[in-house]
Design an enzyme around this catalytic site. Structure first.
Site, short mmCIF file in Angstrom:
data_model
loop_
_atom_site.label_atom_id
_atom_site.label_comp_id
_atom_site.label_asym_id
_atom_site.label_seq_id
_atom_site.Cartn_x
_atom_site.Cartn_y
_atom_site.Cartn_z
NE ARG A 54 0.08 2.81 -3.53
CZ ARG A 54 -0.45 4.03 -3.49
NH1 ARG A 54 -0.72 4.68 -4.63
NH2 ARG A 54 -0.73 4.61 -2.35
N PRO A 77 0.79 -1.24 0.00
CG PRO A 77 -0.20 -1.15 2.12
CD PRO A 77 0.61 -2.03 1.24
CB SER A 78 4.34 2.03 0.90
OG SER A 78 5.30 2.98 0.47
N PRO A 79 2.69 4.53 -0.84
CG PRO A 79 1.66 6.56 -0.31
CD PRO A 79 2.17 5.30 0.31
#
Lengths: 217, 217
Positions: B15, B10-12
């Site tokens: 990503r 989930p980490s921006p």
């Protein structure tokens, strides 16, 4: 015609750029913007920098750039005789980049979070325990970064040192670096003070201390 | 042997690196950490990255690097066929660097403590001041996009990838008002339809579920 730097002496990122320029022997035309008086929110300044931060650079040819880290790497790439302050070697540069983002996202972000309500909003009169712990964590990270190194990203000075010198000397006013816990940080700060360009950090830091005192009463 | 990326989906920041790798056709050996089990605080991981953040890259030759922005610059410099994603031209590069630091110091830095409080401290709604600070980020980006199709010019760069990964996350905290931020809304749609952005979807969906299951308003 020298490049123009919109700046505020007490600001750590402005001091980092000033140290870089001094090290490059580059004259800057300094224009003070007192953000504590909202001089950065004028339509003229917002036209130059919609993010209305200092420092902001306007180069000789009119090229506009802000964010101290981006300004420093730009100045070195454009005006330096060699690449020592921002090495071209891919891995050395990557390490400098990581440290610059650490300064921005962790060390300086924390500084700003603590100081904004004190300096700008006058709603806070001191540093809380949680904030002190966060400052100590920054020191511990920097201590780890300095393991086996004289300077923040290797064995010579880079722009990452200028960024972190300006930020850490500011945090040091809030929570003193304990030399018995952070011996490498303390030694690095002492080495930094011997650099000729450090005098610019000192001048701004003294003004920061005076500003802080005026707010804390 | 592909480079290894230590990550959580989930980490921006993770990503952003995945999008970059996808754009340059680079395969990464993904190693997912379990933060809930504290895997990022284990001695083996701290040895790789004393700042214990994700993503951390370990390249084929063992070179270790963290901070998503430094990783993206490094990967493009080393593995991309051309410099489109991180232009060598000094001024174009300076603008990309400024946007990357904006992501680090403003866009990502403002979201992180809010997300931390939601996931770890039982926060169920955002304060007005927090909503305002996220909306201010949208306002800055709207200004950056004035006269530009992408964040740093007329072609896509790693600054788009970092900000896309961050802003799609922010959007789960404070929905972007398309009427107030038309350029930002259009830019998000433009990036979303690019093939390399496909890898953002899975992690973003996990992030959105984590946030939406905790927020009551």
């Amino acid at each position: 015609m020298a490049p123009t730097l919109y700046m505020l002496w007490p600001s750590p990122p402005a001091r980092a750029v000033l140290m870089t320029a001094k090290s490059l022997n580059l004259d800057l035309d300094l224009k003070e913007v007192d953000t504590t008086k909202g001089e950065n929110k004028t339509p003229e300044f917002i036209k130059i920098n919609p993010q209305h931060t200092v420092p902001t650079l306007v180069d000789e040819d009119g090229f506009i750039l802000w964010d101290s880290h981006a300004i420093m790497t730009y100045l070195v790439s454009k005006y330096s005789k060699d690449d020592s302050l921002y090495p071209k070697d891919l891995k050395k540069r990557a390490l400098v980049d990581q440290r610059l983002h650490f300064d921005n996202g962790v060390a300086f972000a924390l500084t700003l979070k603590i100081l904004r309500p004190i300096i700008y909003h006058g709603v806070k009169k001191g540093v809380g325990q949680e904030e002190k712990d966060a400052i100590e964590e920054v020191y511990a990270f920097v201590e780890a970064f300095l393991e086996g190194r004289q300077w923040i990203a290797g064995d010579s000075v880079t722009v990452a040192d200028y960024s972190l010198i300006s930020t850490i000397t500011t945090l040091n006013v809030l929570v003193k670096v304990d030399a018995s816990k952070y011996s490498r940080v303390a030694a690095w700060l002492q080495r930094a003070e011997t650099l000729p360009e450090y005098e610019l950090n000192k001048k701004g830091l003294d003004l920061f201390v005076a500003l802080l005192k005026s707010r804390l009463g | 042997m592909a480079p290894t990326l230590y990550m959580i989906a989930p980490s921006p920041a993770v990503r952003a690196v995945q999008i970059t790798a996808s754009a340059i056709g680079l395969e990464l050996n993904l190693k997912e950490l379990d933060f809930m089990k504290g895997e990022h605080m284990q001695p083996e991981y701290l040895k790789l990255n004393p700042q214990h953040t994700v993503p951390t890259l370990v390249d084929e030759d063992g070179f270790t690097l963290w901070d998503s922005h430094a990783i993206n610059v490094y990967l493009v410099s080393k593995y991309a066929k051309n410099d489109n994603l991180y232009p060598k031209d000094l001024k174009k590069r300076a603008l990309v660097d400024q946007r990357l630091h904006f992501d680090t110091g403003v866009a990502f830095a403002r979201g992180l403590p809010i997300v931390g409080a939601i996931l770890r401290a039982g926060k169920t709604s955002l304060e007005d001041s927090e909503k305002e600070s996220i909306n201010q980020v949208y306002g800055f980006l709207e200004a950056f996009l004035d006269g530009k199709q992408y964040m740093a010019g007329d072609s896509v760069t790693i600054a788009d990838y970092s900000l896309f990964a961050t802003i799609t996350g922010s959007n789960a905290l404070v929905a972007i008002d398309a009427q107030k931020y038309p350029r930002l809304t259009k830019w998000l749609k433009t990036i979303e339809t690019r093939p390399e952005a496909e890898v953002n979807k899975k992690g973003l969906a996990i992030f959105e579920n984590m946030i939406k299951s905790k927020l009551t308003s």
